[in-house]
Design an enzyme around this catalytic site. Structure first.
Site, short mmCIF file in Angstrom:
data_model
loop_
_atom_site.label_atom_id
_atom_site.label_comp_id
_atom_site.label_asym_id
_atom_site.label_seq_id
_atom_site.Cartn_x
_atom_site.Cartn_y
_atom_site.Cartn_z
N ARG A 151 37.47 7.38 -10.26
CA ARG A 151 38.17 8.66 -10.42
C ARG A 151 39.59 8.45 -10.92
O ARG A 151 40.10 9.24 -11.72
CB ARG A 151 38.23 9.40 -9.09
N GLU A 187 40.95 15.55 -6.82
CA GLU A 187 41.22 14.61 -5.72
C GLU A 187 40.90 13.18 -6.11
O GLU A 187 39.83 12.89 -6.64
CB GLU A 187 40.37 15.02 -4.51
N ARG A 195 27.01 6.76 -1.53
CA ARG A 195 26.86 8.16 -1.08
C ARG A 195 25.59 8.74 -1.67
O ARG A 195 25.49 8.86 -2.91
CB ARG A 195 28.04 9.02 -1.54
N GLU A 212 24.66 11.48 -2.28
CA GLU A 212 24.89 12.91 -2.42
C GLU A 212 24.07 13.54 -3.53
O GLU A 212 23.72 12.90 -4.49
CB GLU A 212 26.37 13.25 -2.62
N SER A 270 41.83 10.36 -0.12
CA SER A 270 41.91 11.04 1.17
C SER A 270 42.54 10.05 2.13
O SER A 270 42.20 8.87 2.11
CB SER A 270 40.52 11.35 1.71
N ARG A 293 32.27 14.34 -11.33
CA ARG A 293 33.15 13.42 -10.60
C ARG A 293 32.50 12.73 -9.40
O ARG A 293 33.17 12.06 -8.63
CB ARG A 293 34.41 14.15 -10.15
N HIS A 294 31.20 12.91 -9.22
CA HIS A 294 30.51 12.25 -8.11
C HIS A 294 29.49 11.23 -8.60
O HIS A 294 28.67 11.52 -9.47
CB HIS A 294 29.79 13.28 -7.23
P1 ATP Z 1 35.04 14.99 -2.75
O1 ATP Z 1 35.64 16.09 -1.94
O2 ATP Z 1 35.59 14.91 -4.14
O3 ATP Z 1 33.54 14.97 -2.71
P2 ATP Z 1 35.41 13.31 -0.47
O4 ATP Z 1 36.37 14.18 0.25
O5 ATP Z 1 34.00 13.25 -0.05
O6 ATP Z 1 35.50 13.63 -2.06
P3 ATP Z 1 36.33 10.87 0.60
O7 ATP Z 1 35.13 10.68 1.43
O8 ATP Z 1 37.57 11.26 1.26
O9 ATP Z 1 36.01 11.87 -0.57
O10 ATP Z 1 36.53 9.56 -0.28
C1 ATP Z 1 37.79 9.08 -0.72
C2 ATP Z 1 37.86 9.02 -2.23
O11 ATP Z 1 36.71 8.39 -2.76
C3 ATP Z 1 37.88 10.36 -2.93
O12 ATP Z 1 39.16 10.89 -2.97
C4 ATP Z 1 37.38 10.02 -4.30
O13 ATP Z 1 38.39 9.44 -5.10
C5 ATP Z 1 36.36 8.96 -4.02
N1 ATP Z 1 35.01 9.54 -3.95
C6 ATP Z 1 34.44 10.20 -2.92
N2 ATP Z 1 33.17 10.52 -3.18
C7 ATP Z 1 32.91 10.03 -4.41
C8 ATP Z 1 31.76 10.04 -5.23
N3 ATP Z 1 30.62 10.56 -4.84
N4 ATP Z 1 31.84 9.43 -6.43
C9 ATP Z 1 32.99 8.86 -6.84
N5 ATP Z 1 34.11 8.82 -6.12
C10 ATP Z 1 34.08 9.41 -4.92
#
Ligand code: ATP
Length: 545
Positions: free
Chosen positions: A519, A468, A317, A319, A471, A325-326
């Site tokens: 996480r 979270e 990602r 991001e 998902s 947590r990211h």
């Molecule tokens: P968030 O809202 O916390 O940014 P997300 O809704 O983008 O997460 P999903 O795309 O649904 O997350 O990804 C499923 C799972 O992957 C999340 O619940 C989380 O545990 C993990 N996750 C998502 N993005 C990240 C990240 N950038 N770094 C670490 N773990 C992540």
């Protein structure tokens, strides 16, 4: 022989996160000087104890110690010698000769004739004693031991003895009376991080600071810059063993439920599934990117008739989230399955899988959890035998009742998620729960809307301690509807035509979920930063080491 009392703990402040730049620099410099002073003091006390002993004088016992020459380290021979693990050195081995390998954890010269060398192997330590005595150990050998740099790898041969008093400085309650000592891998004499500093308990640090004492606290960036050293602390050894077990239980549980492990491509044409930022790359002249999840391909595997699949693999990602947590690369634990009639079948799997996982960690990894807690104290996770499920609307109502206003058709922000986690823990006594029926507008295009209200969807998120970790959802498996939903979400259908076409050849109703491995570990152990649970974390500012 047991070692005399340990010297007092270091008394230097090295918390680089506080204060102004110049203050920081001055502190850093002071800390450096103090370290240097201590190093010199230590070196001079060691050498004065051993003054007069020359390493160069001929020694009839010279073959019993020294640096192993390169040639002997190049897989020269298979000798079949028996090695003993430091963790298994117990009183049962009294008077037996053992051969161990480990790091020089601490080295201490007591006199010209006596030195203590604590050797560490995977968290276990044993005190090795060198006592100069005719025909067994020479003064030069004692000097060689004290000249070893900390963290060097050594082979020790010696006789196990039982001192009969508690040995504070080592985990094993026996000593090894050294007969042979060889260095097989030297560490630099001055390391950028002292393992003892990096592994010090947060409670100890806080108490010392409150009492006005100075204490070394190695900051996060320094730890990550020298991660290879940082990983050697007992807490980190525990964290990554827990991580391995989370992955292991995920795999074993799903295998036992008839899931098949798969590997989907990480090189994706176009721009993955849209939405969050992707790492773009050039694929032999074609635009491509790194997969931001295995979503589309794990669904395509369902269309390929695997029925139930899971994948453990990297997720990328791009991001710009500078949060605790990211990460830009994390490990995704993904599952996808046919469902007979309801997305609750997917939530049932999540429920049983995670209860089994938490039980396993609590029962089988007590030692690791205790070690992590020694440095980063935490309360065990509260969870129910049957995982609580609340609808999004119920969650919103709980927040409203507590005076927190949120958009009933929007997403919850981090703060409201935390607050809801608190409210749920107070009301239901659990820090692990499922929130389902999210507003459709905040879910990806492939999410199945609710039959009774298209403003909501057959989706869910799962939380640990108000954050979270998962998902999941029922997916749209009707191709025409999928194309309509993609368009409605602003995704160009032709960019995902191979995905949508997979459903045109006939697809079963299905759903699945994605978990972030780092996480889960972070939140199970109530750690404050995801970088602590990623071996070599990748974030917007870090792509090394
Ligand atoms: P968030 O809202 O916390 O940014 P997300 O809704 O983008 O997460 P999903 O795309 O649904 O997350 O990804 C499923 C799972 O992957 C999340 O619940 C989380 O545990 C993990 N996750 C998502 N993005 C990240 C990240 N950038 N770094 C670490 N773990 C992540």
């Amino acid at each position: 022989m047991s070692e005399p009392k340990n010297p007092p703990v270091d008394s230097v402040t090295e918390d680089l996160q506080e204060g102004s730049q110049s203050k920081k620099a001055a502190k850093k410099e002071a800390a450096k000087l103090e370290k240097q002073r201590r190093r010199e003091q230590h070196a001079s006390s060691a050498s004065s104890a051993l003054a007069g002993v020359s390493l160069d004088a001929p020694d009839p016992l010279a073959a019993n110690y020294g640096d192993v020459p390169l040639e002997d380290l190049q897989s020269k021979a298979v000798t079949g010698r028996k090695w003993t693990e430091i963790g298994s050195l117990t009183e049962d081995l009294k008077d037996q000769s053992v051969l161990i390998r480990g790091r020089a954890h601490t080295i201490r010269a007591v006199s010209k004739k006596i030195a203590f060398l604590v050797v560490r192997e995977r968290g276990f330590t044993v005190q090795c004693v060198l006592t100069a005595a005719a025909d067994l150990v020479s003064g030069q050998m004692v000097k060689f031991a004290t000249s070893l740099s900390k963290e060097s790898f050594v082979d020790v041969e010696g006789i196990v003895s039982v001192p009969g008093v508690h040995i504070k400085s080592a985990s094993q309650q026996v000593e090894v009376q050294v007969r042979k000592l060889y260095c097989v891998g030297k560490a630099l004499p001055a390391l950028p991080i002292n393992i003892e500093d990096a592994g010090r308990s947060e409670i100890f640090i806080e108490k010392a600071l409150q009492a006005g004492e100075q204490v070394v606290r190695v900051n996060q960036d320094t730890r990550l810059n020298f991660r290879v050293l940082d990983l050697r602390t007992p807490a980190n050894q525990g964290i990554f063993r827990i991580q391995c077990q989370v992955e292991n239980v995920f795999r074993q549980f799903l295998l036992s439920e008839g899931f098949v492990g798969i590997h989907t491509p990480k090189l994706i044409a176009g721009s993955s599934e849209g939405g969050s930022a992707v790492f773009k790359l050039d694929y032999k002249g074609q635009p491509a990117c790194l997969a931001q999840s295995p979503q589309l391909h794990k669904q395509m595997a369902i269309c390929g008739d695997f029925g139930r699949v899971f994948e453990i693999g990297p997720v990328f990602r791009a991001e710009d989230s500078y949060t605790h947590r990211h990460l830009c690369e994390f490990t995704g634990l993904d599952a996808e399955m046919e469902i007979k009639e309801h997305y609750s079948e997917v939530m049932d799997i999540v429920d049983r899988l995670f209860v089994a996982m938490f039980d396993h960690l609590n029962e089988k990894c007590q030692k690791e959890l205790e070690t992590i807690g020694n440095q980063y104290p935490f309360e065990p996770l509260k969870y129910l035998r049957k995982t609580l499920r609340l609808t999004f609307q119920e969650g919103v109502q709980m927040l409203k009742d507590a005076g927190v206003e949120v958009d009933p058709l929007g997403d919850l922000n981090t703060e409201s998620e935390r607050k809801l986690g608190q409210l749920v823990a107070e009301k239901y006594g659990t820090e692990f729960y499922i929130l389902h029926r999210y507003p459709l507008a905040v879910r990806p295009f492939y999410t199945m809307p609710c039959f009774d209200d298209p403003a909501y969807s057959n989706s869910f998120d799962v939380f640990i301690r108000g954050e979270e970790i998962i998902s999941g959802a029922q997916r749209v498996h009707i191709p025409e509807f999928l194309a309509t939903r993609a368009e409605a979400c602003g995704i160009e259908v032709k960019t995902i035509s191979t995905y949508i076409d997979s459903f045109r050849y006939g697809a079963p109703p299905h759903g699945g979920f994605g978990v972030g491995l780092e996480r889960v570990v972070m939140l199970f152990c109530a750690l404050n930063n995801i970088r602590k649970t990623s071996l070599f974390p990748r974030d917007p500012l870090r792509i090394t080491p």
